[in-house]
Structures are given as structure tokens and as C-alpha cells.
Design a protein around this motif. Sequence first.
Motif, mmCIF file in Angstrom:
data_model
loop_
_atom_site.group_PDB
_atom_site.id
_atom_site.type_symbol
_atom_site.label_atom_id
_atom_site.label_comp_id
_atom_site.label_asym_id
_atom_site.label_seq_id
_atom_site.Cartn_x
_atom_site.Cartn_y
_atom_site.Cartn_z
ATOM 1 N N THR A 67 14.068 -18.229 12.793
ATOM 2 C CA THR A 67 15.016 -17.778 13.808
ATOM 3 C C THR A 67 14.242 -17.264 15.140
ATOM 4 O OG1 THR A 67 15.376 -15.778 12.930
ATOM 5 C CG2 THR A 67 16.935 -17.426 12.211
ATOM 6 N N LEU A 68 12.855 -17.120 15.110
ATOM 7 C CA LEU A 68 12.277 -16.371 16.304
ATOM 8 C C LEU A 68 12.356 -17.320 17.249
ATOM 9 C CD1 LEU A 68 8.980 -14.943 15.019
ATOM 10 C CD2 LEU A 68 10.885 -13.547 15.842
ATOM 11 N N ASP A 69 12.856 -16.922 18.643
ATOM 12 C CA ASP A 69 12.827 -17.511 19.655
ATOM 13 C C ASP A 69 11.478 -17.899 20.525
ATOM 14 O OD1 ASP A 69 13.410 -18.873 22.272
ATOM 15 O OD2 ASP A 69 14.793 -17.529 22.924
ATOM 16 N N ALA A 70 11.051 -18.920 20.236
ATOM 17 C CA ALA A 70 9.403 -19.511 20.705
ATOM 18 C C ALA A 70 9.313 -19.117 22.179
ATOM 19 C CB ALA A 70 9.181 -20.707 20.386
ATOM 20 N N ILE A 74 7.687 -11.791 23.179
ATOM 21 C CA ILE A 74 7.740 -11.017 21.921
ATOM 22 C C ILE A 74 7.494 -11.737 20.496
ATOM 23 C CG2 ILE A 74 10.158 -10.769 21.684
ATOM 24 C CD1 ILE A 74 7.755 -7.586 21.203
ATOM 25 N N SER A 75 8.146 -12.780 20.345
ATOM 26 C CA SER A 75 8.156 -13.780 19.284
ATOM 27 C C SER A 75 6.747 -14.093 18.824
ATOM 28 C CB SER A 75 9.009 -14.946 19.467
ATOM 29 O OG SER A 75 10.279 -14.595 19.595
ATOM 30 N N LYS A 76 5.832 -14.165 19.874
ATOM 31 C CA LYS A 76 4.424 -14.548 19.596
ATOM 32 C C LYS A 76 3.728 -13.342 19.013
ATOM 33 C CE LYS A 76 4.419 -17.862 23.412
ATOM 34 N NZ LYS A 76 5.408 -17.963 24.341
ATOM 35 N N PRO A 80 2.944 -13.202 13.899
ATOM 36 C CA PRO A 80 1.648 -13.294 13.003
ATOM 37 C C PRO A 80 2.007 -11.875 12.106
ATOM 38 C CG PRO A 80 0.968 -13.041 15.292
ATOM 39 C CD PRO A 80 2.334 -13.062 15.455
ATOM 40 N N LEU A 81 2.843 -10.900 12.452
ATOM 41 C CA LEU A 81 3.265 -9.784 11.564
ATOM 42 C C LEU A 81 4.073 -10.375 10.354
ATOM 43 C CD1 LEU A 81 4.028 -7.189 14.384
ATOM 44 C CD2 LEU A 81 2.167 -7.151 12.734
ATOM 45 N N GLN A 86 4.403 -12.050 4.646
ATOM 46 C CA GLN A 86 4.367 -13.100 3.676
ATOM 47 C C GLN A 86 3.268 -13.320 2.781
ATOM 48 O OE1 GLN A 86 6.962 -14.448 3.011
ATOM 49 N NE2 GLN A 86 7.570 -16.345 4.127
ATOM 50 N N TYR A 87 1.898 -13.173 3.607
ATOM 51 C CA TYR A 87 0.883 -13.051 2.491
ATOM 52 C C TYR A 87 0.658 -11.895 1.836
ATOM 53 C CZ TYR A 87 -4.275 -12.919 1.768
ATOM 54 O OH TYR A 87 -5.479 -12.744 0.764
#
Length: 133
Positions: A67-70, A74-76, A80-81, A86-87
Motif C-alpha cells: 500500500t505504499l505510494d511509490a 518517503i515511501s522509498k 527498505p525498513l 520482513q527479513y
Amino acid sequence: MVANNAYQVYQNNSVNTASNGELTLMLYNGCMKFIKQAKKDMEADNFAEKNKNIQKAQNIIQELMITLDAKMDISKQILPLYEYMQYQLKEANIHNDTSKLDEVLGFVTEFRDTWKQVIIKNRQQQYNEGASV
């Protein structure tokens, strides 16, 4: 049974009438709940439930990623966080590492608290704009 059914109706109404911001807040809260439960399950050597709760937390992080707005800068920075979270959840699940769960819980809590402040500020702005009309 009736009380349980009434609670289910209340929950469904809460989700169906929530704003996008409130839904995101619900996702963060749910993720926190599942991570905390997974930690309890891990400590109790209940590995099947631990796995289920970590997967639920991972599914929520995945939904937040989707759902992040590309178009938003701020989405960029957030993506990665989320990927790191997830990792770490995967590693916590594989190695039964509560410290990794604690780390992810810290990130999710910060995201949730920040998001909550954004919602409060937006409501205040809307209220102030409505009062000045």
C-alpha cells in the motif's frame, strides 16, 4: 455466544467505517499483537503457534509494503525498513530468536506511534478548517 457475535459485528463495522489512516493504524496494532504473541509462543516452546503468529505479522508488513505510494519520496525510505523487518521476522522464526522479534516490535511501535501523531494532526487541521468556515 451472542456477546461474541456482537463483538464480531462491532469489529467488522470498525474496519468498514475506518479511514485509510485508521486502517493503517489497525495494521500496525495487529502486527504488534502478533509479534508479542509469537514471542510468548516461542518462550513456551509452542512452535506451531509461533510460526502462525510470525506469518500473520509478515502478512501485515507485506500489506503495508503493497500500500505504499511509490510516488511519495518517503515511501522509498520506508520500503527498505519494511523489507528489513520482513527479513528479521523470517530469521526470528527460523532461529527462534526473541531478540529479532523485539527489534521488529520496536520498529513497528515507532511506525505506529508516528502514524498516530499524523492522524491526530490531520484531525486537528480538519477541525480548525471546519471551525473557520
